[in-house]
Scaffold this active site. Structure first.
Site, PDB file in Angstrom:
ATOM      1  N   HIS A 246     -12.897  18.618   9.910  1.00  0.00           N
ATOM      2  CA  HIS A 246     -11.684  17.923  10.356  1.00  0.00           C
ATOM      3  C   HIS A 246     -11.674  16.470   9.906  1.00  0.00           C
ATOM      4  CE1 HIS A 246     -13.430  15.850  13.960  1.00  0.00           C
ATOM      5  NE2 HIS A 246     -14.144  16.958  14.129  1.00  0.00           N
TER       6      HIS A 246
ATOM      7  N   ASP B 130     -18.881  12.837  12.921  1.00  0.00           N
ATOM      8  CA  ASP B 130     -17.842  13.672  13.523  1.00  0.00           C
ATOM      9  C   ASP B 130     -16.462  13.215  13.063  1.00  0.00           C
ATOM     10  OD1 ASP B 130     -16.588  15.527  15.141  1.00  0.00           O
ATOM     11  OD2 ASP B 130     -16.742  14.319  16.954  1.00  0.00           O
TER      12      ASP B 130
ATOM     13  N   GLU C 176      -8.256  17.755  15.040  1.00  0.00           N
ATOM     14  CA  GLU C 176      -9.178  18.587  15.832  1.00  0.00           C
ATOM     15  C   GLU C 176      -9.511  17.917  17.147  1.00  0.00           C
ATOM     16  OE1 GLU C 176     -13.082  19.899  17.417  1.00  0.00           O
ATOM     17  OE2 GLU C 176     -12.532  17.923  16.658  1.00  0.00           O
ATOM     18  N   GLU C 177      -9.669  16.588  17.132  1.00  0.00           N
ATOM     19  CA  GLU C 177     -10.210  15.894  18.293  1.00  0.00           C
ATOM     20  C   GLU C 177      -9.304  15.955  19.522  1.00  0.00           C
ATOM     21  OE1 GLU C 177     -13.067  15.103  18.634  1.00  0.00           O
ATOM     22  OE2 GLU C 177     -13.971  14.424  16.762  1.00  0.00           O
TER      23      GLU C 177
ATOM     24  N   ASP D  68     -18.891  21.059  11.483  1.00  0.00           N
ATOM     25  CA  ASP D  68     -18.439  20.086  12.483  1.00  0.00           C
ATOM     26  C   ASP D  68     -19.519  19.860  13.535  1.00  0.00           C
ATOM     27  OD1 ASP D  68     -16.937  18.338  13.982  1.00  0.00           O
ATOM     28  OD2 ASP D  68     -15.733  19.883  14.951  1.00  0.00           O
TER      29      ASP D  68
ATOM     30  N   HIS E 108     -18.619  10.698  19.365  1.00  0.00           N
ATOM     31  CA  HIS E 108     -17.490  10.016  20.022  1.00  0.00           C
ATOM     32  C   HIS E 108     -17.812   8.590  20.468  1.00  0.00           C
ATOM     33  CE1 HIS E 108     -15.578  14.159  21.284  1.00  0.00           C
ATOM     34  NE2 HIS E 108     -15.738  14.030  19.970  1.00  0.00           N
TER      35      HIS E 108
END
Length: 460
Positions: free
Chosen positions: A282, A294, A328-329, A356, A426
């Site tokens: 992503h 990520d 995606e997130e 991912d 994140h």
């Protein structure tokens, strides 16, 4: 006589060709050597991370990443490259968040927080209230409205440290982040603070998506994450006194959806062009770091698969696509759009592989398939043994390829070593300096090897 001579030449040519045809282990060796000695994945990620930066859906960074990756794919000489429009949410963080713990009036200590993705903001003055610490929704229900109304709910369930599979540990506590505000609002809470999803004790708050479901806007409460160190401190203070208060202020905002794109490149198959194999990651990321693990790593590894196949002179039988999914997130809009369009066109997706889980050392793959295809995969384990790839399990694939699932195809997810992944996930330290070039390149080669084998032998 001429026909006999021609026939003899064809037979000799066939024998010579077969003697020079590479075995599977020789092809894999070529792929790994090329990735490790002349790979492009690390250079691509360097630009994506350091020149573009964070790529939150709907942001300028996401828009620039779409254009950059499209241009790079066009330079690979693929059969075709295109953008697939998709509407995505646009949430902005606003000014940096601020918070402190107040033990007695006038005595405060600052703590590290960040708004969760999709949260509403506090009032311009912020909120301050007593806290109620819980570890799950059952404890929340047991306390009830009488003990929660007007307070801030503090969810403090850590990731389970004795689980070797860190994604299992993440799955065991992420519901407090995702649905914590909805559940707390039922009992009249004025805000939510959630322990960061992190196995390490540090000062970095980790963001992530959250939901209000169908809760009316007027009833939505602000939701933030707190660093693991500060969560420990806060929990200790609450054990000493129930009068401890927390103040926090956020400025985030949800705007109208905007148009973005999935980025798609294809090598059209030479024998079965209507059988599609997808490899992807992503393109969007959260906004605190630059999204290198990520999922910048997955993006560039997926791009590298097609480059390595072309570099090795492999002409795929089936059409192989790289898909860089958007959103995606905080929505999976890109994955759902790609799957919807594929269904409308009647495209036969026989295989899909996602990366991912970070750019760490590859250990193997997770598979979502039937027993016959899984046994086929197990028959290839010896080919991967020289590269220390040993993990082949039936336990799912990935969020972005999930919508492509049928009862006949094979979905897979690259499985890197995950012990350090949630140190960065994140958070503001998900940055390029946390990427190891060799580990990233090993992952790209490992993905290419699996794609090569599935293209050569097909699915059962």
């Amino acid at each position: 006589m001429k026909n006999l001579t021609l026939l003899c030449l064809l037979i000799i040519a066939s024998i010579v060709f077969k003697s020079h045809a590479q075995t599977d282990d020789e092809v894999l060796k070529t792929i790994y050597t090329s990735s490790l000695t002349e790979g492009e994945s690390y250079n691509w990620l360097n630009y994506l991370s350091n020149q573009i930066g964070s790529r939150l859906s709907g942001s300028l960074g996401a828009e620039r990443a779409v254009q950059y990756t499209k241009e790079e794919l066009e330079q690979l000489g693929l059969s075709k490259v295109w953008l697939q429009p998709v509407m995505v949410p646009k949430w902005i963080r606003g000014a940096k968040e601020y918070a402190y713990i107040e033990t007695v009036p006038g005595k405060t200590s600052t703590v590290n927080i960040c708004a969760l993705g999709g949260s509403v903001a506090t009032s311009p003055l912020g909120i301050k209230a007593q806290l109620v610490e819980v570890h799950n929704f059952e404890e929340l229900e047991a306390l009830g409205k009488e003990q929660i109304e007007g307070k801030i709910v503090f969810y403090n369930r850590p990731m389970q440290a004795d689980l070797i599979n860190t994604f299992q540990a993440y799955g065991g506590c992420v519901n407090q982040r995702y649905k914590g505000a909805v559940e707390a609002a039922k009992y009249g809470a004025v805000g939510v603070v959630v322990r960061s999803m992190n196995l390490r004790l540090d000062d970095l708050p980790h963001t992530g998506s959250m939901t209000y479901d169908d809760l009316p806007v007027a009833q939505r409460i602000p939701s933030v994450a707190i660093s693991t160190n500060d969560a420990e401190t806060l929990s200790t203070m609450l054990k000493l006194s129930k009068d401890v208060k927390l103040y926090f202020k956020t400025s985030c905002k949800q705007l109208n959806d905007v148009q973005s794109y999935n980025v798609i490149g294809e090598i059209t198959g030479s024998e079965f062009p209507n059988e599609y194999m997808v490899v992807g990651g992503h393109l969007d990321s959260w906004d605190l770091g630059d999204g290198s693990h990520d999922d910048g790593a997955g993006v560039v590894q997926s791009m590298e698969v097609l480059r390595l196949l072309k570099k090795a002179g492999i002409k795929p039988k089936r059409s192989i696509r790289v898909v860089l999914f958007m959103n995606e997130e905080n929505g999976l809009r890109g994955a759902n759009k790609y799957a919807d369009v594929a269904k409308q066109k009647g495209e036969n997706h026989v295989f899909a592989l996602e990366s991912d889980s970070g750019g760490f050392t590859p250990r193997g793959f997770r598979f979502d398939c039937d027993e016959a295809n899984f046994n086929k995969v197990l028959s290839w384990k010896e080919l991967f043994k020289p590269y220390l790839i040993h993990y082949f399990e039936k336990e799912g694939s990935g969020a972005d390829v999930g919508p492509l699932k049928t009862d006949k195809n094979v979905l897979a997810g690259l499985h890197p070593d995950s012990q350090r992944y949630f140190d960065h996930h994140h958070a503001s330290n998900d940055t390029f300096d946390a990427i190891n070039k060799r580990e990233l390149e090993l992952g790209a080669a490992t993905m290419t090897a699996l794609v090569y084998l599935f293209d050569k032998y097909g699915i059962k």
